[in-house]
Design a protein around this motif. Structure first.
Motif, PDB file in Angstrom:
ATOM      1  N   GLY A  32     103.396  27.821  73.808  1.00 18.44           N
ATOM      2  CA  GLY A  32     102.747  26.518  73.923  1.00 18.44           C
ATOM      3  C   GLY A  32     101.262  26.508  73.611  1.00 18.44           C
ATOM      4  O   GLY A  32     100.722  25.507  73.157  1.00 18.44           O
ATOM      5  N   ASN A  33     100.551  27.591  73.853  1.00 16.31           N
ATOM      6  CA  ASN A  33      99.101  27.602  73.637  1.00 16.31           C
ATOM      7  C   ASN A  33      98.680  28.121  72.271  1.00 16.31           C
ATOM      8  O   ASN A  33      97.490  28.145  71.965  1.00 16.31           O
ATOM      9  N   ILE A  34      99.626  28.540  71.442  1.00  9.54           N
ATOM     10  CA  ILE A  34      99.269  29.036  70.111  1.00  9.54           C
ATOM     11  C   ILE A  34      98.695  27.877  69.303  1.00  9.54           C
ATOM     12  O   ILE A  34      99.297  26.816  69.189  1.00  9.54           O
ATOM     13  N   GLY A  35      97.529  28.095  68.774  1.00  5.05           N
ATOM     14  CA  GLY A  35      96.867  27.075  67.969  1.00  5.05           C
ATOM     15  C   GLY A  35      96.052  26.097  68.793  1.00  5.05           C
ATOM     16  O   GLY A  35      95.330  25.269  68.227  1.00  5.05           O
ATOM     17  N   GLN A  36      96.103  26.155  70.108  1.00 10.48           N
ATOM     18  CA  GLN A  36      95.372  25.208  70.940  1.00 10.48           C
ATOM     19  C   GLN A  36      93.946  25.659  71.198  1.00 10.48           C
ATOM     20  O   GLN A  36      93.040  24.837  71.279  1.00 10.48           O
ATOM     21  N   VAL A  37      93.707  26.948  71.323  1.00 11.41           N
ATOM     22  CA  VAL A  37      92.367  27.451  71.592  1.00 11.41           C
ATOM     23  C   VAL A  37      91.546  27.418  70.314  1.00 11.41           C
ATOM     24  O   VAL A  37      91.940  27.972  69.292  1.00 11.41           O
ATOM     25  N   LEU A  66     110.635  28.643  75.631  1.00 14.71           N
ATOM     26  CA  LEU A  66     109.884  28.885  74.400  1.00 14.71           C
ATOM     27  C   LEU A  66     108.591  28.080  74.377  1.00 14.71           C
ATOM     28  O   LEU A  66     107.566  28.563  73.880  1.00 14.71           O
ATOM     29  N   GLU A  67     108.599  26.856  74.916  1.00 17.47           N
ATOM     30  CA  GLU A  67     107.369  26.069  74.994  1.00 17.47           C
ATOM     31  C   GLU A  67     106.360  26.747  75.911  1.00 17.47           C
ATOM     32  O   GLU A  67     105.167  26.770  75.624  1.00 17.47           O
ATOM     33  N   ASP A  68     106.828  27.315  77.020  1.00 19.43           N
ATOM     34  CA  ASP A  68     105.932  28.049  77.906  1.00 19.43           C
ATOM     35  C   ASP A  68     105.372  29.290  77.215  1.00 19.43           C
ATOM     36  O   ASP A  68     104.200  29.628  77.356  1.00 19.43           O
TER      37      ASP A  68
END
Length: 165
Positions: free
Chosen positions: A148-153, A143-145
């Protein structure tokens, strides 16, 4: 007579059962026999021994032994003739039973300078330890994979909030 007929039938039945059991055991043992596979160059010891330094050249070696399994890319021009014989039982990984390498070295003029033969004594068998390769970094769950990028960009402080920002 009826009693004697039953005894003969019982004996025939027992004989048929024994034959059937022997066939089943034979088929079972045949299924467990090793499968022999030759890989690479098919070795002919007589031909391999005819290649002589100072006498042969590239053309005569190719005429005698055929094209090599592979050639050297760097250093001295060397032709390698590689042969392996493996044995494998059903449902088991194959094991190397015999391995040989004939290395024929040439000088710049194409004449044979050296012939080396080696076998199983130079084979290194690697056995990986476990099913995973260790890597640096932290262990992430599925689930982290996935998320994991949601909200980071484009997040504040992430080095740019978009074009012109």
């Amino acid at each position: 007579m009826g009693h004697l007929g039953n005894t003969k039938d019982a004996m025939k039945h027992a004989a048929a059962l024994k034959i059937g059991l022997m066939i089943a055991v034979g088929a079972g043992l045949a299924g467990c026999t090793s499968i022999r596979e030759s890989r690479g160059y098919v070795i002919d010891q007589t031909l391999m021994q005819t290649v002589q330094p100072g006498i042969d050249n590239r053309r005569s070696v190719e005429g005698t032994l055929g094209r090599p399994s592979f050639t050297s890319q760097y250093g001295d021009q060397t032709w390698y003739y590689v042969s392996s014989v493996t044995g494998r039982r059903p449902f088991v990984r194959p094991t190397t039973r015999d391995h040989s390498v004939l290395a024929v070295k040439f000088d710049n003029a194409g004449n044979v300078t050296e012939v080396e033969r080696s076998g199983m004594e130079n084979v290194v068998i690697l056995r990986p330890d476990g099913d995973e390769t260790p890597t640096l970094g932290r262990e992430r769950s599925f689930l982290e994979d996935l998320f994991g990028n949601i909200g980071q960009v484009g997040a504040p402080g992430a080095g740019g909030a978009g074009p012109g920002g």
